[in-house]
Design an enzyme around this catalytic site. Structure first.
Site, short mmCIF file in Angstrom:
data_model
loop_
_atom_site.label_atom_id
_atom_site.label_comp_id
_atom_site.label_asym_id
_atom_site.label_seq_id
_atom_site.Cartn_x
_atom_site.Cartn_y
_atom_site.Cartn_z
N CYS A 173 0.80 -1.00 -0.14
CA CYS A 173 -0.07 0.32 -0.30
C CYS A 173 0.83 1.55 0.19
CB CYS A 173 -0.95 0.42 1.26
SG CYS A 173 -1.67 -1.41 1.66
N GLY A 182 4.96 7.03 -1.09
CA GLY A 182 6.02 6.32 -1.01
C GLY A 182 6.65 6.62 -0.73
N GLY A 183 7.04 7.12 0.99
CA GLY A 183 7.57 7.43 2.06
C GLY A 183 8.28 6.65 2.08
N ASP A 233 -0.63 0.71 -5.08
CA ASP A 233 -1.73 1.41 -4.33
C ASP A 233 -2.62 0.88 -5.31
OD1 ASP A 233 -1.31 3.27 -1.77
OD2 ASP A 233 -2.62 3.57 -3.09
N CYS A 237 -0.42 3.15 11.05
CA CYS A 237 -0.53 4.06 11.52
C CYS A 237 -1.78 4.67 12.75
CB CYS A 237 -0.08 5.81 10.95
SG CYS A 237 -1.44 6.34 9.70
#
Length: 424
Positions: A227, A231-232, A251, A351
């Protein structure tokens, strides 16, 4: 700009944000695009005022009725983020008196809900997990988050980048846990720096960096970021692979993957392959089944670990929306697991700070997949030389099975991760 004009602008932006039709950061960006004449200082005041209102919404809703004039204006006055004298210059005598009364209210005299400013459905799950730590969490969520950078290890050394930033009058400290992180004071204009344009730094929360570290992708491997979003983590993983092997960035949103392209160009990575997929059972995924060394599932979640940055989420999410996410998270993790070869590593992360999106998903997965063995996140991070690694973890058989980061304990966003290896 005259104080009255700026207060009115704050009130208008608050009105637009409190419809909750769109994320607050998108509403603020749109407002700035529509009002190009605003200077950097006015923009900062507008944005911070809106975020203060979102953080303290229950308290301000409680205080606002005792004032007069439009409600959004009263909220703007209560949350105004700027010099006090400047604010008073835009108020009527009646408003000044009312504000003084509001300021004199002592926190200890308030009802609990006006002190924690959280929706009721969220309060009990947090109290159950944290006990006495609930109020320190509340306190940390009422602050704005620091700005963390990840130094691109493929190109640069952290110490060199830190010195370069110092020359540009940007103070930073090394992050305590991530070997790639720098934490910055204030909100400097990074995009104008050479370090940014040449791909030496990316903005990324330290917790997010630790997820990429936990995947521990090696040179020459086949790796999937399931996912990938903008793209970090993909970029951090690609750097740990030294730009070798193949890293697929999947994604369901092609729009989000488009945001990865300029970042990818700056990063110097040549091993990343972004691909939009229709859903978690897409043909592309089936073709890779059993071939992949490592998979990161940074699952779509409530985002409640990011409330310091996105305080609107607590009002835009609900117990029902979290329930819907749980079904999605379970399905995505199931599909991602099919990609792995024997001995491959699977990391599930969110998160979120809610057990039903975290431990409950991990436990259900373990029960349904006896061919996967859970690994100790604390042990893995210790092997990777992360300082005080076990203090970042909780749960599991030995109490350090899951990565569990909290804003008030670790100064990161709230994160969760569980790690498995596919048995041979």
């Amino acid at each position: 700009m005259h104080p009255k004009v700026l207060i009115d602008a704050c009130a208008e932006l608050i009105r637009l944000t409190l419809t909750f039709e769109h994320p607050a950061d998108a509403v603020v960006s749109r407002f700035f695009r529509d009002n190009r004449g605003l200077g950097p200082r006015e923009r900062a005041t507008l944005a911070e005022t809106v975020y203060t209102v979102l953080r303290k919404k229950l308290l301000f809703d409680h205080m606002a009725p005792s004032g007069s004039g439009p409600k959004e204006r009263r909220l703007a006055i209560l949350g105004f983020h700027g010099p006090r004298d400047f604010l008073l210059g835009g108020l009527t005598d009646q408003e000044k008196n009312w504000l003084e009364q509001c300021d004199s209210v002592k926190p200890d005299d308030l009802m609990e809900r006006h002190r924690h400013n959280l929706p009721e459905w969220l309060v009990q799950p947090l109290k159950d997990q944290l006990g006495a730590g609930f109020w320190p969490l509340v306190e940390s969520l009422s602050q704005s988050a620091p700005l963390d950078l990840r130094v691109n290890a493929l190109k640069e050394k952290r110490a060199d980048v830190q010195k370069e930033l110092a020359k540009a009058a940007i103070k930073s400290v090394t992050t305590p846990y991530s070997p790639w992180g720098l934490r910055i004071e204030g909100k400097p204009a990074l995009t104008k720096l050479d370090a940014f344009t040449r791909g030496a730094i990316e903005v990324q929360d330290e917790g997010s960096q630790l997820l990429a570290l936990l995947l521990d992708a090696k040179r020459g491997e086949m790796v999937v970021d399931f996912c990938a979003g903008a793209g970090g983590k993909t970029l951090a993983i690609g750097a740990t692979m030294r730009s070798t092997g193949r890293l697929y960035a999947f994604d369901v949103s092609a729009h989000r993957l488009d945001a990865l392209k300029p970042r990818l160009a700056r990063s110097g990575l040549s091993n990343v392959h972004p691909a939009a997929i229709a859903h978690e059972r897409d043909e592309r995924i089936k073709r890779l089944a059993g071939k992949i060394d490592r998979v990161l599932v940074d699952a779509p979640c409530s985002g409640l670990g990011t409330l310091r940055r996105n305080p609107d989420l607590k009002w835009r999410q609900s117990a029902k929306s979290v329930q819907e996410l749980v079904a999605k998270q379970t399905a995505i993790l199931d599909s991602a697991a099919r990609l792995l070869k024997s001995g491959g590593r699977l990391v599930y992360a969110t998160c979120s700070i809610l057990p039903q999106e975290n431990e409950a998903i991990a436990e259900a997965f373990s029960a349904a997949h006896p061919d996967f063995e859970m690994l100790e996140a604390g042990e893995l991070l210790e092997q990777l030389k992360v300082a005080d690694a076990r203090s970042l973890c909780s749960g599991g058989a030995s109490g350090t099975g899951y990565l569990r980061l909290w804003p008030h304990l670790h100064q990161t966003d709230g994160f969760f991760a569980a790690v498995w290896a596919k048995k041979a």
